[in-house]
Write an enzyme that holds these catalytic residues in place. Structure first.
Site, PDB file in Angstrom:
ATOM      1  N   ASP A  11       0.814  -1.215   0.000  1.00  0.00           N
ATOM      2  CA  ASP A  11       0.000   0.000   0.000  1.00  0.00           C
ATOM      3  C   ASP A  11       0.850   1.269   0.000  1.00  0.00           C
ATOM      4  O   ASP A  11       0.592   2.219   0.742  1.00  0.00           O
ATOM      5  CB  ASP A  11      -0.957   0.018   1.199  1.00  0.00           C
ATOM      6  CG  ASP A  11      -2.077  -1.002   1.089  1.00  0.00           C
ATOM      7  OD1 ASP A  11      -2.087  -1.762   0.102  1.00  0.00           O
ATOM      8  OD2 ASP A  11      -2.925  -1.047   1.981  1.00  0.00           O
ATOM      9  N   ASP A  57      -0.621  -4.432  -3.818  1.00  0.00           N
ATOM     10  CA  ASP A  57      -1.600  -3.347  -3.997  1.00  0.00           C
ATOM     11  C   ASP A  57      -0.946  -1.988  -3.776  1.00  0.00           C
ATOM     12  O   ASP A  57      -1.529  -1.097  -3.158  1.00  0.00           O
ATOM     13  CB  ASP A  57      -2.772  -3.516  -3.025  1.00  0.00           C
ATOM     14  CG  ASP A  57      -3.454  -4.866  -3.122  1.00  0.00           C
ATOM     15  OD1 ASP A  57      -3.415  -5.470  -4.207  1.00  0.00           O
ATOM     16  OD2 ASP A  57      -4.028  -5.325  -2.116  1.00  0.00           O
TER      17      ASP A  57
END
Length: 303
Positions: free
Chosen positions: A136, A159
């Protein structure tokens, strides 16, 4: 112009310089940051607009922190325990801000979600920056907001480019640190564009990184376009992942719009194995989408 330096010139921290900017001022203010390592949790709040933070040197002007989801924070209700959304090193909530010639990093490593740069503003321009993290790394939060990321280096694992915003990545280098997923978009149905990568270079940190997916849908209506990008050999043959097992948002892949147009590289050579709900196009009639098409009435200013 405001000056930030660690050797007696100007403000000692970037945050103090941001605080010195007049609230709700619509006149652009430049904050020049001298070389140095700034251990800060920098917050540009919504009432500080038109701020342009420019570093003296991209690799030597470093903003760093190491907060991560689950880490115990200060003894206050807001930060009793950090989560994904407040783990940032830099938060941009003021509209019309520019970040240039900076390294923004979260050094928490493999401890879970740990955001380096969190943008929750409209008309943000990030140019010639390193955005470094693990999981992230780069959170583009606000649905419908517009962000232009130009000639940046972005690294992470899982991600590491995620959120609901509309964002154009132009001539950026995207480096995967492990076998996982690059993007995790969560776009609204009302906005036609999500993450758009134009002329970007996707690479792996090392040879052990050899099964990386271009993305997976965090929510329904996820949208990602790779146009004229170089996809390295580390890109998985399937290309995209459906993110199965999410009980709140089942079958998200059915509304996802995942496109690869006129790309190149070893990661773009096994198109027959791509998941059937994504689309790959090799046809010169598909011209590069313009910023005016994507951003409508906003054109990022030249820097």
């Amino acid at each position: 112009m405001l000056i930030v330096g660690q050797h007696g010139e100007g403000y000692p921290t970037i945050q103090e310089a941001v605080h010195a900017v007049r609230d709700f001022d619509e006149s652009p203010v430049v904050i020049f940051v001298h070389k140095g390592v700034y251990h800060e949790k920098l917050n540009i709040p919504s009432w500080k607009q038109f701020i342009h933070i420019v570093g003296e040197d991209r690799d030597s002007t470093i903003i760093t922190n190491d907060d991560y989801s689950g880490k115990k924070g200060p003894q206050s209700e807001a930060y009793a325990t950090f989560n994904t959304y407040n783990s940032y090193t830099v938060l941009v909530a003021g509209n019309d801000c520019v970040l240039e010639n900076l390294t923004i990093q979260n050094t928490a490593g493999e401890k879970g979600q740990a955001v380096a740069l969190h943008i929750d503003a409209d008309r943000t321009h990030i140019r010639n920056c390193n955005i470094l993290g693990w999981q992230d790394t780069f959170y583009l939060a606000r649905a419908g907001s517009r962000n232009f990321i130009d000639q940046c280096f972005i690294s992470g694992s899982t991600d590491f480019i995620f959120g609901a915003a509309t964002a154009v990545f132009s001539k950026c280098t995207i480096e995967s640190l492990k076998n996982s997923y690059i993007t995790a978009p969560s776009n609204s149905q009302d906005h036609p564009y999500g993450f758009v990568f134009l002329d970007c270079d996707l690479r792996a940190k090392n040879e052990q990184v050899n099964q990386v997916y271009l993305g997976r849908p965090w929510r329904s209506n996820a949208k990602v376009l790779f146009y004229a990008c170089n996809l390295g050999s580390h890109i998985a043959a399937k290309g995209w992942d459906p993110w199965n097992g999410d009980s709140m948002f089942p079958d998200k892949y059915k509304t996802a719009v995942f496109l690869e147009i006129n790309c190149r590289g070893e990661g773009f050579q096994q198109l027959s194995q791509r998941v059937p709900w994504s689309k790959q196009i090799v046809n010169n009639k598909y011209k590069k989408p313009s910023l005016s098409l994507i951003f409508k009435d906003w054109e990022p200013a030249e820097i």
